[in-house]
Write a protein that holds these residues in place. Structure first.
Motif, PDB file in Angstrom:
ATOM      1  N   LYS A   1       0.889  -1.028  -0.087  1.00 42.89           N
ATOM      2  CA  LYS A   1      -0.011   0.110  -0.072  1.00 42.89           C
ATOM      3  C   LYS A   1       0.936   1.231   0.309  1.00 42.89           C
ATOM      4  N   PRO A   2       0.366   2.409  -0.243  1.00 41.21           N
ATOM      5  CA  PRO A   2       1.342   3.685  -0.258  1.00 41.21           C
ATOM      6  C   PRO A   2       1.402   3.903   1.007  1.00 41.21           C
ATOM      7  N   LEU A   3       2.793   4.343   1.272  1.00 40.11           N
ATOM      8  CA  LEU A   3       3.130   4.518   2.777  1.00 40.11           C
ATOM      9  C   LEU A   3       2.119   5.263   3.443  1.00 40.11           C
ATOM     10  N   GLU A   4       1.535   6.411   3.052  1.00 42.70           N
ATOM     11  CA  GLU A   4       0.598   7.046   3.714  1.00 42.70           C
ATOM     12  C   GLU A   4      -0.690   6.540   4.349  1.00 42.70           C
ATOM     13  N   GLU A   5      -0.739   5.336   3.511  1.00 43.84           N
ATOM     14  CA  GLU A   5      -2.097   4.504   3.797  1.00 43.84           C
ATOM     15  C   GLU A   5      -1.659   3.240   4.676  1.00 43.84           C
ATOM     16  N   LEU A   6      -0.476   2.869   5.089  1.00 36.69           N
ATOM     17  CA  LEU A   6       0.048   1.650   5.807  1.00 36.69           C
ATOM     18  C   LEU A   6      -0.245   1.875   7.109  1.00 36.69           C
ATOM     19  N   SER A   7      -1.026   1.180   7.794  1.00 34.52           N
ATOM     20  CA  SER A   7      -1.301   1.484   9.188  1.00 34.52           C
ATOM     21  C   SER A   7      -0.463   0.510   9.848  1.00 34.52           C
ATOM     22  N   GLU A   8      -0.566   0.753  11.439  1.00 35.19           N
ATOM     23  CA  GLU A   8       0.611  -0.266  11.999  1.00 35.19           C
ATOM     24  C   GLU A   8      -0.061  -1.500  11.718  1.00 35.19           C
ATOM     25  N   GLU A   9      -1.077  -1.867  11.775  1.00 38.59           N
ATOM     26  CA  GLU A   9      -1.522  -3.109  11.624  1.00 38.59           C
ATOM     27  C   GLU A   9      -1.025  -3.787  10.106  1.00 38.59           C
ATOM     28  N   ASP A  10      -0.944  -3.036   9.282  1.00 37.70           N
ATOM     29  CA  ASP A  10      -0.567  -3.261   7.951  1.00 37.70           C
ATOM     30  C   ASP A  10       0.935  -3.871   8.001  1.00 37.70           C
ATOM     31  N   PHE A  11       1.992  -2.990   8.721  1.00 34.26           N
ATOM     32  CA  PHE A  11       3.247  -3.413   9.077  1.00 34.26           C
ATOM     33  C   PHE A  11       3.405  -4.766   9.867  1.00 34.26           C
ATOM     34  N   HIS A  12       2.402  -4.798  10.775  1.00 32.83           N
ATOM     35  CA  HIS A  12       2.287  -6.066  11.675  1.00 32.83           C
ATOM     36  C   HIS A  12       1.867  -7.295  10.771  1.00 32.83           C
ATOM     37  N   LEU A  13       1.105  -7.066   9.805  1.00 29.23           N
ATOM     38  CA  LEU A  13       0.694  -8.357   9.170  1.00 29.23           C
ATOM     39  C   LEU A  13       2.057  -9.150   8.441  1.00 29.23           C
ATOM     40  N   GLY A  14       2.794  -8.396   7.803  1.00 33.38           N
ATOM     41  CA  GLY A  14       4.137  -8.781   7.271  1.00 33.38           C
ATOM     42  C   GLY A  14       5.018  -9.238   8.402  1.00 33.38           C
ATOM     43  N   LEU A  15       5.144  -8.510   9.699  1.00 28.75           N
ATOM     44  CA  LEU A  15       5.935  -9.076  10.561  1.00 28.75           C
ATOM     45  C   LEU A  15       5.528 -10.108  11.250  1.00 28.75           C
ATOM     46  N   HIS A  16       4.115 -10.161  11.382  1.00 30.53           N
ATOM     47  CA  HIS A  16       3.674 -11.580  12.094  1.00 30.53           C
ATOM     48  C   HIS A  16       3.642 -12.667  11.168  1.00 30.53           C
ATOM     49  N   SER A  17       3.201 -12.528   9.897  1.00 33.72           N
ATOM     50  CA  SER A  17       2.864 -13.600   8.997  1.00 33.72           C
ATOM     51  C   SER A  17       4.169 -14.055   8.364  1.00 33.72           C
ATOM     52  N   LYS A  18       4.492 -13.326   7.326  1.00 38.34           N
ATOM     53  CA  LYS A  18       5.703 -13.651   6.388  1.00 38.34           C
ATOM     54  C   LYS A  18       7.071 -13.810   7.194  1.00 38.34           C
ATOM     55  N   LEU A  19       7.383 -12.779   7.937  1.00 41.63           N
ATOM     56  CA  LEU A  19       8.494 -12.945   8.711  1.00 41.63           C
ATOM     57  C   LEU A  19       8.498 -13.892   9.952  1.00 41.63           C
ATOM     58  N   MET A  20       7.823 -13.664  11.165  1.00 43.05           N
ATOM     59  CA  MET A  20       7.758 -14.575  12.327  1.00 43.05           C
ATOM     60  C   MET A  20       7.342 -15.760  11.904  1.00 43.05           C
ATOM     61  N   GLY A  21       6.504 -15.972  11.210  1.00 42.40           N
ATOM     62  CA  GLY A  21       5.823 -17.094  10.528  1.00 42.40           C
ATOM     63  C   GLY A  21       7.255 -18.195  10.248  1.00 42.40           C
ATOM     64  N   GLN A  22       7.713 -17.423   9.015  1.00 44.27           N
ATOM     65  CA  GLN A  22       9.195 -17.990   8.722  1.00 44.27           C
ATOM     66  C   GLN A  22      10.127 -18.536   9.635  1.00 44.27           C
ATOM     67  N   VAL A  23      10.309 -17.384  10.503  1.00 45.97           N
ATOM     68  CA  VAL A  23      11.453 -17.594  11.550  1.00 45.97           C
ATOM     69  C   VAL A  23      10.932 -18.858  12.507  1.00 45.97           C
ATOM     70  N   ASN A  24       9.630 -19.092  12.686  1.00 44.55           N
ATOM     71  CA  ASN A  24       9.214 -19.960  13.828  1.00 44.55           C
ATOM     72  C   ASN A  24       9.366 -21.364  12.862  1.00 44.55           C
ATOM     73  N   VAL A  25       9.281 -21.318  11.592  1.00 39.90           N
ATOM     74  CA  VAL A  25       9.436 -22.507  10.776  1.00 39.90           C
ATOM     75  C   VAL A  25      10.716 -23.263  11.164  1.00 39.90           C
ATOM     76  N   VAL A  26      11.826 -22.062  11.147  1.00 38.15           N
ATOM     77  CA  VAL A  26      13.073 -22.663  11.507  1.00 38.15           C
ATOM     78  C   VAL A  26      13.355 -22.907  13.023  1.00 38.15           C
ATOM     79  N   ARG A  27      12.814 -22.161  13.775  1.00 39.91           N
ATOM     80  CA  ARG A  27      13.118 -22.303  15.320  1.00 39.91           C
ATOM     81  C   ARG A  27      12.432 -23.673  15.836  1.00 39.91           C
ATOM     82  N   LEU A  28      11.013 -23.948  15.298  1.00 37.47           N
ATOM     83  CA  LEU A  28      10.263 -24.996  15.997  1.00 37.47           C
ATOM     84  C   LEU A  28      10.845 -26.324  15.252  1.00 37.47           C
TER      85      LEU A  28
END
Lengths: 201, 201
Positions: free
Chosen positions: B70-97
């Motif tokens: 999304k355009p930067l000015e439309e990105l909410s904190e929740e939008d950032f958290h989606l990537g951090l929670h899903s694509k980032l920490m999801g994959q980190v946890n696939v390795v960790r676990l």
């Protein structure tokens, strides 16, 4: 220029605030517990209150934010979240919430660290956080309005930090040298750059 | 090899599962709603249940995870958290676990995307997420036990995805070509690498 330095009581932040003040800028020293202005970047509300209190400004430097350094097998999900919530989203929010208030042609300067691209054992959460800060600035720079710029300074180990840990400061860069990278970001014309502070040795 | 492919019903994941099965590997197709095994990488409990159900394995490929564009000015904190929670920490946890369960000399292959280092307007949250995945793998590779490896594949736009959006597929790379980058990660000797799938054009 009127410049907000967040983390102004820290090793790097105080050197940056001193360097900018020494160059004639009007520096607002912001930190969690001391200084001209209270701010905790881990709270979006606190950042918004800081901007409200400060009013108009030309630049922000952020030298605040925490992350965990631990062996991979000891890093908990909470350890990863500390870096994501504090050093990453704290700095993202400093930009997001300041964007409507920064002066035309102003700037944001964030802080990553050389572990972003030069990991060591124990740096998985730290490296991830720093790399994300750099990628955010690189991407956000493409969408800055009104000639506003956003850069990241990547500091190495700082001499004073090493000395505080009881180690030799000669393995690091003095904070006053690191501060020159921030001065370059604020006063120069770069946008979307990661500025390696080791260039100012 | 027994290889778990997470996101095996997606455009890239199904091509990877087909490519690995075609090379004689025993492929466990894992996905949120179909396939041999249910898994939602946004839940650490779900990942742990998947590993428990699958038992021993030699490699995991993860081609799952969401982030906001999304355009930067439309990105909410929740939008950032989606990537951090899903694509980032999801994959980190696939390795960790999975680390305690993967076979000696096995591997983890995660997914980023060329936006990590080649941002475009609208990609701030996406680029940040992808760069963090790459930095995590780069750092975690230094601490892998028992000759285990961890790499990231960075796909460009996929032809089939572009076609599904009503655009010409010629601007992208076919999923079958992208899949070859994952085969290289699983069968080759690289560790801590970001493998640009465009090299398999």
């Amino acid at each position: 220029m009127k410049i907000i330095v967040i983390g102004a009581t820290g090793t790097i932040g105080s050197a940056v605030a001193d360097a900018l003040a020494g160059r004639g800028h009007d520096v607002v020293r912001a930190a969690r517990s001391h200084g001209d202005q209270r701010v905790d970047i881990e709270s979006a509300e606190s950042i918004a209150r800081m901007y409200e209190a400060v009013g108009s400004f030309d630049a922000v430097v952020c030298a605040a934010g925490r992350a965990s350094f631990k062996p991979l097998e000891e890093l908990s999900e909470e350890d990863f979240h500390l870096g994501l919530h504090s050093k990453l989203m704290g700095q993202v929010n400093v930009v997001r919430l300041g964007l409507a208030r920064v002066a035309d042609g102003g700037s944001f300067t964030l802080t990553s660290g050389v572990l972003a691209g030069e990991p060591v054992p124990g740096s998985a959460a730290f490296s991830l956080t720093n790399a994300a800060v750099e990628a955010f600035a690189h991407a956000a720079a493409l969408e800055m309005p009104r000639r506003v710029r956003v850069n990241v300074v990547s500091p190495p180990w700082v001499s004073e930090t090493l000395e505080a840990m009881g180690r030799s400061g000669s393995g690091g860069l003095p904070a006053a040298s690191v501060a020159q990278a921030y001065v370059e970001s604020v006063e120069g014309g770069r946008n979307g750059a990661t500025i390696d502070a080791r260039a100012f040795r």
